[in-house]
Each structure stands twice: as structure tokens, then as C-alpha cells.
Design a protein around this motif. Structure first.
Motif, PDB file in Angstrom:
ATOM      1  N   TRP B  35       0.849  -1.175   0.000  1.00 49.38           N
ATOM      2  CA  TRP B  35       0.000   0.000   0.000  1.00 49.38           C
ATOM      3  C   TRP B  35       0.896   1.240   0.000  1.00 49.38           C
ATOM      4  N   PHE B  62      -1.743   1.066  11.215  1.00 46.27           N
ATOM      5  CA  PHE B  62      -2.048   0.473   9.916  1.00 46.27           C
ATOM      6  C   PHE B  62      -1.969  -1.045   9.963  1.00 46.27           C
ATOM      7  N   VAL B  64      -2.792  -4.472   7.340  1.00 45.03           N
ATOM      8  CA  VAL B  64      -3.225  -4.974   6.048  1.00 45.03           C
ATOM      9  C   VAL B  64      -3.639  -6.433   6.218  1.00 45.03           C
ATOM     10  N   LEU B  75      -6.843  -2.463   3.764  1.00 38.54           N
ATOM     11  CA  LEU B  75      -6.006  -1.659   4.649  1.00 38.54           C
ATOM     12  C   LEU B  75      -6.906  -1.020   5.694  1.00 38.54           C
ATOM     13  N   CYS B  90      -3.151   0.593  -3.909  1.00 38.50           N
ATOM     14  CA  CYS B  90      -2.820  -0.800  -3.694  1.00 38.50           C
ATOM     15  C   CYS B  90      -1.914  -1.225  -4.854  1.00 38.50           C
TER      16      CYS B  90
END
Lengths: 113, 115
Positions: B35, B62, B64, B75, B90
Motif C-alpha cells: 500500500w 495500519f 493490512v 487496509l 494498492c
């Protein structure tokens, strides 16, 4: 340490002209990749250079060419510019060609009139 | 042929809430996903990544998530902050292309975090 640097930041050309864009990678990075980002789209892979050789090429015409110098800096050349070449051209560097994590420069905004 | 798709062009979230950005892919050879965040007039900045051998990777606010069977990743940003307002891309990489640096990007999702 400086990040990836690109020059110039902006450029205006007319159809049929030629353009050269420049990129200096992060110190210690040996791989340089070029991407084209058209407005509203994600970046699209053009080339990867590692140890001065082309290691990968995207779906771009032969008007697009590049090279890498002994200090790992790189140039992207585009001949016979078309209106559709107007885009943000991004350079990215990585430690080597096995690494997916790319560090991008701020890009060169090319406008073709 | 869009191999990496971000179907939501924009997303608005209140500060402090969770932001969830989604990404779908079609190429089963993709084995590494990233990302990136992009502010205007700047290049994309790496945010977080995940290998196909994992289903979750976390870094601070964050996270994922990867669902290989559904060819879907997401995300999560918790809590969302105004400084998170940016375009999120992405990207995916496949070993069989011969170079790991050939990333295939989605079209991006513009996240706006409101006060």
C-alpha cells in the motif's frame, strides 16, 4: 540522506518533440524503475534498470527508452511525443531488483501540447 | 485488463474512526502486496506491505489483511487522523515477471478524514 530526486519538476513540450527526464536514486540503491501516471489512474510500469541493464519493460512503445549510468542515476527518453504522453513520470529506486519496496521521487509533470 | 482494482474512488471517514480501504486482484501469480499513500505534488510513499504467505501485517495504526482465496486485501487505519487524508494505492508484485520492481497498481482511493 536525500531521497529519490527527479528533474525537471515540470515540462511543456509540443507534439513530435523529444524529451529527457532525469533521476537520481537513493544513495546505495542500485535499481531504478520508471512509471507513468496518467490523471485518474495508478502508476504504470515502464522500465526497470539494474546494474546499467534493462531488467524489465512494460507495455510501452519503442518511442520510450531509458538508460542507467555507472553512478546508478537514470534517464528516460521519449521520442516523437504524442498528446497522450502527457502524464506524471515517476522514478523509483530500490536496493536491488529483488526488492518490491520502491521509494518514489516526486515526479516530472509532462504536458504535451 | 485491470489486474488490481480499487472499486471505491473515494472514502470519507470521521477523525478517530476506522478507515477501511479495499483492493481486489485477478492475477493468481501476485505474491507480494503493498500500500502506498500519495499527497498532491508528491510521489507515492510506501506505507505497509504483506507477503502472500501471511494473512495479516500490522504497523502501528495500519493493518493490512490478505484473503488469498478471495483475491482481496484491505487496509485498516485506526484511529483515522486528518493527516491521513490522501490517495491510497494498492500495488502487487509477481516473481514470475523476472523483476520484483514491476508493481501493478490499482487506480487509487481518495481518503478524506473529517473533523
Amino acid at each position: 540522506d536525500a531521497g529519490v530526486t527527479q528533474s525537471p519538476t515540470h515540462l511543456i513540450k509540443t507534439r513530435g518533440q523529444h524529451v529527457t527526464l532525469r533521476c537520481s536514486p537513493i544513495s546505495g540503491h542500485k535499481s531504478v524503475s520508471w512509471y507513468q501516471q496518467v490523471l485518474g489512474q495508478g502508476p504504470q510500469f515502464i522500465f526497470q534498470y539494474y546494474e546499467k541493464e534493462e531488467r524489465g519493460r512494460g507495455n510501452f512503445p519503442d518511442r520510450f527508452s531509458a538508460r542507467q549510468f555507472p553512478n546508478y542515476s537514470s534517464e528516460l527518453n521519449v521520442n516523437a511525443l504524442l498528446l497522450g504522453d502527457s502524464a506524471l513520470y515517476l522514478c523509483a529506486s530500490s536496493v536491488d531488483r529483488r526488492h518490491e519496496k520502491l521509494f518514489f521521487g516526486s515526479g516530472t509533470q509532462l504536458s504535451v501540447l | 485488463d485491470q489486474q488490481v482494482k480499487q472499486n471505491s474512488p473515494s472514502l470519507s471517514v470521521q477523525e478517530g474512526r476506522i478507515s477501511i480501504l479495499n483492493c481486489d486482484y485477478t492475477n493468481s501469480m501476485f505474491d507480494y502486496f503493498l500500500w502506498y499513500k500519495k499527497y498532491p505534488a508528491e510521489g507515492p510513499t510506501f506505507l505497509i506491505s504483506i507477503s502472500s504467505i501471511k494473512d495479516k501485517n500490522e504497523d502501528g495504526r495500519f493493518t493490512v489483511f490478505l484473503n488469498k482465496s478471495a483475491k482481496h486485501l484491505s487496509l485498516h487505519i485506526v484511529p483515522s487522523q486528518p493527516g491521513d487524508s490522501a490517495v491510497y494505492f494498492c500495488a502487487a508484485s509477481a516473481k514470475n515477471t523476472g523483476t520484483a520492481s514491476k508493481l501493478t497498481f490499482g487506480t487509487g482511493t481518495r481518503l478524506q478524514v473529517t473533523l
